[in-house]
Design a protein around this motif. Sequence first.
Motif, PDB file in Angstrom:
ATOM      1  N   UNK A  73       0.823  -1.067  -0.048  1.00  0.00           N
ATOM      2  CA  UNK A  73      -0.025  -0.086   0.068  1.00  0.00           C
ATOM      3  C   UNK A  73       0.882   1.359  -0.095  1.00  0.00           C
ATOM      4  N   UNK A  74       0.305   2.409  -0.654  1.00  0.00           N
ATOM      5  CA  UNK A  74       1.242   3.704  -1.030  1.00  0.00           C
ATOM      6  C   UNK A  74       1.644   4.190   0.431  1.00  0.00           C
ATOM      7  N   UNK A  79       8.046   2.579   5.051  1.00  0.00           N
ATOM      8  CA  UNK A  79       8.144   1.570   6.118  1.00  0.00           C
ATOM      9  C   UNK A  79       8.677   0.498   5.622  1.00  0.00           C
ATOM     10  N   UNK A  80       9.876   0.100   6.246  1.00  0.00           N
ATOM     11  CA  UNK A  80      10.480  -1.459   5.886  1.00  0.00           C
ATOM     12  C   UNK A  80      11.119  -2.116   7.034  1.00  0.00           C
TER      13      UNK A  80
END
Length: 172
Positions: A73-74, A79-80
Amino acid sequence: MLDRHITQMTQAHWEEVRAIYQAGIDTGHATFETSAPKEWQTWQEHQINELSLVAIDGGTVAGWAALTPVSGRCVYSGVAEVSVYVAPSAKRSGIGRQLLATLIERSESHDIWTLQAGIFPENIASIELHRALGFESLGLRRRLGKMSHGPLAGQWRDVWLLERRSTRVGLQ
């Protein structure tokens, strides 16, 4: 430490990266995964490839670090999830710290504002490394998954959720 440096992971590093990953898997304290991917292409499908790094020490891959998107989701594009693995022969040499510090710096230059890590409570060295580089414990996820392999096969495992929010990216 004659020739130690961090560089982008390439297919040429894959067999050494895979062996280090498998060694971590085999401990039962690194991941719920049961085996490292056999092929480089399979690996690349799940990573943020420009942020996959290796530590080269004396011409040999001594560790690696990579980021995986947490969602497609964009709104979560910044976030990783972090993975850091060090070869058994290079543990406690500072390579993990060097890899994670470089990964943090490069992630911010790629507009990643939050890094998260899920770490088994028994992996104290990894928890301490992440905390030393600004990760905060968000909480213990109890009985998150059941091990299917290794010395702890059949046991439910808790996982610490740690997070590092950038002080440079994603502030507005």
